[in-house]
Design a protein around this motif. Sequence first.
Motif, PDB file in Angstrom:
ATOM      1  N   LEU A   7      26.117  16.994  80.182  1.00 23.92           N
ATOM      2  CA  LEU A   7      26.357  17.855  79.030  1.00 23.92           C
ATOM      3  C   LEU A   7      26.038  19.287  79.435  1.00 23.92           C
ATOM      4  CD1 LEU A   7      26.981  18.213  76.012  1.00 23.92           C
ATOM      5  CD2 LEU A   7      24.556  17.804  75.578  1.00 23.92           C
ATOM      6  N   SER A   8      27.011  20.165  79.298  1.00 18.49           N
ATOM      7  CA  SER A   8      26.841  21.566  79.679  1.00 18.49           C
ATOM      8  C   SER A   8      26.622  22.408  78.423  1.00 18.49           C
ATOM      9  CB  SER A   8      28.092  22.041  80.416  1.00 18.49           C
ATOM     10  OG  SER A   8      27.991  23.400  80.743  1.00 18.49           O
ATOM     11  N   THR A   9      25.556  23.214  78.441  1.00 19.78           N
ATOM     12  CA  THR A   9      25.225  24.066  77.310  1.00 19.78           C
ATOM     13  C   THR A   9      24.940  25.469  77.805  1.00 19.78           C
ATOM     14  OG1 THR A   9      24.145  22.161  76.290  1.00 19.78           O
ATOM     15  CG2 THR A   9      23.730  24.291  75.291  1.00 19.78           C
ATOM     16  N   LEU A  10      25.568  26.451  77.174  1.00 19.68           N
ATOM     17  CA  LEU A  10      25.351  27.850  77.535  1.00 19.68           C
ATOM     18  C   LEU A  10      24.223  28.422  76.687  1.00 19.68           C
ATOM     19  CD1 LEU A  10      26.302  30.186  79.297  1.00 19.68           C
ATOM     20  CD2 LEU A  10      27.926  30.782  77.506  1.00 19.68           C
ATOM     21  N   LEU A  17      22.811  22.126  82.582  1.00 12.18           N
ATOM     22  CA  LEU A  17      23.534  20.870  82.752  1.00 12.18           C
ATOM     23  C   LEU A  17      22.525  19.744  82.541  1.00 12.18           C
ATOM     24  CD1 LEU A  17      25.711  21.544  85.941  1.00 12.18           C
ATOM     25  CD2 LEU A  17      26.362  21.780  83.544  1.00 12.18           C
ATOM     26  N   ALA A  18      22.659  19.032  81.437  1.00 12.09           N
ATOM     27  CA  ALA A  18      21.776  17.904  81.140  1.00 12.09           C
ATOM     28  C   ALA A  18      22.360  16.662  81.793  1.00 12.09           C
ATOM     29  CB  ALA A  18      21.638  17.718  79.637  1.00 12.09           C
ATOM     30  N   ARG A  46      22.274  31.981  86.023  1.00 16.00           N
ATOM     31  CA  ARG A  46      21.304  30.926  86.270  1.00 16.00           C
ATOM     32  C   ARG A  46      21.901  29.609  85.790  1.00 16.00           C
ATOM     33  NH1 ARG A  46      15.390  31.778  85.344  1.00 16.00           N
ATOM     34  NH2 ARG A  46      16.154  33.774  84.661  1.00 16.00           N
ATOM     35  N   VAL A  47      21.749  28.583  86.619  1.00 17.25           N
ATOM     36  CA  VAL A  47      22.161  27.224  86.259  1.00 17.25           C
ATOM     37  C   VAL A  47      20.931  26.332  86.400  1.00 17.25           C
ATOM     38  CG1 VAL A  47      23.620  25.245  86.841  1.00 17.25           C
ATOM     39  CG2 VAL A  47      24.557  27.576  86.960  1.00 17.25           C
ATOM     40  N   VAL A  48      20.600  25.642  85.314  1.00 14.98           N
ATOM     41  CA  VAL A  48      19.441  24.757  85.286  1.00 14.98           C
ATOM     42  C   VAL A  48      19.933  23.322  85.169  1.00 14.98           C
ATOM     43  CG1 VAL A  48      17.369  24.091  84.009  1.00 14.98           C
ATOM     44  CG2 VAL A  48      17.989  26.516  84.212  1.00 14.98           C
ATOM     45  N   LEU A  49      19.459  22.485  86.062  1.00 14.00           N
ATOM     46  CA  LEU A  49      19.771  21.062  86.015  1.00 14.00           C
ATOM     47  C   LEU A  49      18.645  20.363  85.269  1.00 14.00           C
ATOM     48  CD1 LEU A  49      20.914  20.577  89.715  1.00 14.00           C
ATOM     49  CD2 LEU A  49      22.340  21.072  87.703  1.00 14.00           C
ATOM     50  N   ASP A  50      18.930  19.929  84.050  1.00 13.54           N
ATOM     51  CA  ASP A  50      17.941  19.221  83.234  1.00 13.54           C
ATOM     52  C   ASP A  50      17.937  17.764  83.674  1.00 13.54           C
ATOM     53  OD1 ASP A  50      16.433  17.902  81.334  1.00 13.54           O
ATOM     54  OD2 ASP A  50      17.578  18.643  79.616  1.00 13.54           O
ATOM     55  N   CYS A  51      16.891  17.375  84.383  1.00 11.58           N
ATOM     56  CA  CYS A  51      16.800  16.032  84.967  1.00 11.58           C
ATOM     57  C   CYS A  51      15.892  15.098  84.173  1.00 11.58           C
ATOM     58  CB  CYS A  51      16.323  16.134  86.412  1.00 11.58           C
ATOM     59  SG  CYS A  51      17.477  17.022  87.474  1.00 11.58           S
ATOM     60  N   SER A  52      15.594  15.439  82.942  1.00 11.50           N
ATOM     61  CA  SER A  52      14.670  14.622  82.148  1.00 11.50           C
ATOM     62  C   SER A  52      15.217  13.224  81.887  1.00 11.50           C
ATOM     63  CB  SER A  52      14.323  15.325  80.838  1.00 11.50           C
ATOM     64  OG  SER A  52      15.485  15.584  80.080  1.00 11.50           O
ATOM     65  N   ASP A  53      16.529  13.066  81.887  1.00 16.34           N
ATOM     66  CA  ASP A  53      17.134  11.746  81.674  1.00 16.34           C
ATOM     67  C   ASP A  53      17.868  11.229  82.912  1.00 16.34           C
ATOM     68  OD1 ASP A  53      16.292  11.334  78.986  1.00 16.34           O
ATOM     69  OD2 ASP A  53      17.824  12.764  78.328  1.00 16.34           O
ATOM     70  N   ILE A  81      15.903  23.269  88.945  1.00 11.13           N
ATOM     71  CA  ILE A  81      15.788  21.897  88.456  1.00 11.13           C
ATOM     72  C   ILE A  81      14.671  21.871  87.428  1.00 11.13           C
ATOM     73  CG2 ILE A  81      15.160  19.527  89.091  1.00 11.13           C
ATOM     74  CD1 ILE A  81      16.382  20.163  91.884  1.00 11.13           C
ATOM     75  N   ALA A  82      14.932  21.197  86.305  1.00 12.63           N
ATOM     76  CA  ALA A  82      13.925  21.136  85.242  1.00 12.63           C
ATOM     77  C   ALA A  82      13.636  19.697  84.842  1.00 12.63           C
ATOM     78  CB  ALA A  82      14.412  21.907  84.015  1.00 12.63           C
TER      79      ALA A  82
END
Length: 117
Positions: A7-10, A17-18, A46-53, A81-82
């Motif tokens: 899922l991409s969110t601005l 990117l979740a 900035r691009v953050v990769l949300d890796c929580s899931d 990476i988050a």
Amino acid sequence: MPDLTILSTLHDTGRVLALNGEIDMATEHRFQDAVTEALTTQPHGRVVLDCSDLRFIDSSGLRVLIRAHKTAREQQAVLAIAAPVHRVLQTLRVTSLDTRIPVFTTVTEALSAPQMR
């Protein structure tokens, strides 16, 4: 068969990117396409990769991260990476990718961190 949803969110300070699922040979191309598109449409951003899931990442996913890191540098963008789960964080540490791509505890931290290139 493992799957991956992205899922991409601005946000004001970058794109998130979740990642939900697993990154392996079956899903690496979808991951590569999403990360490349995010980085090339966010030049100097900035691009953050949300890796929580994100439950799992194998060597094919790690290759994508290495390529993404290179693309980010070429685009003068920041890749971060988050919130990686323990298993993913261990993989990043063992491969030393956490020394090249900054890892943050939360997405909010990653979005608000000073721009480092």
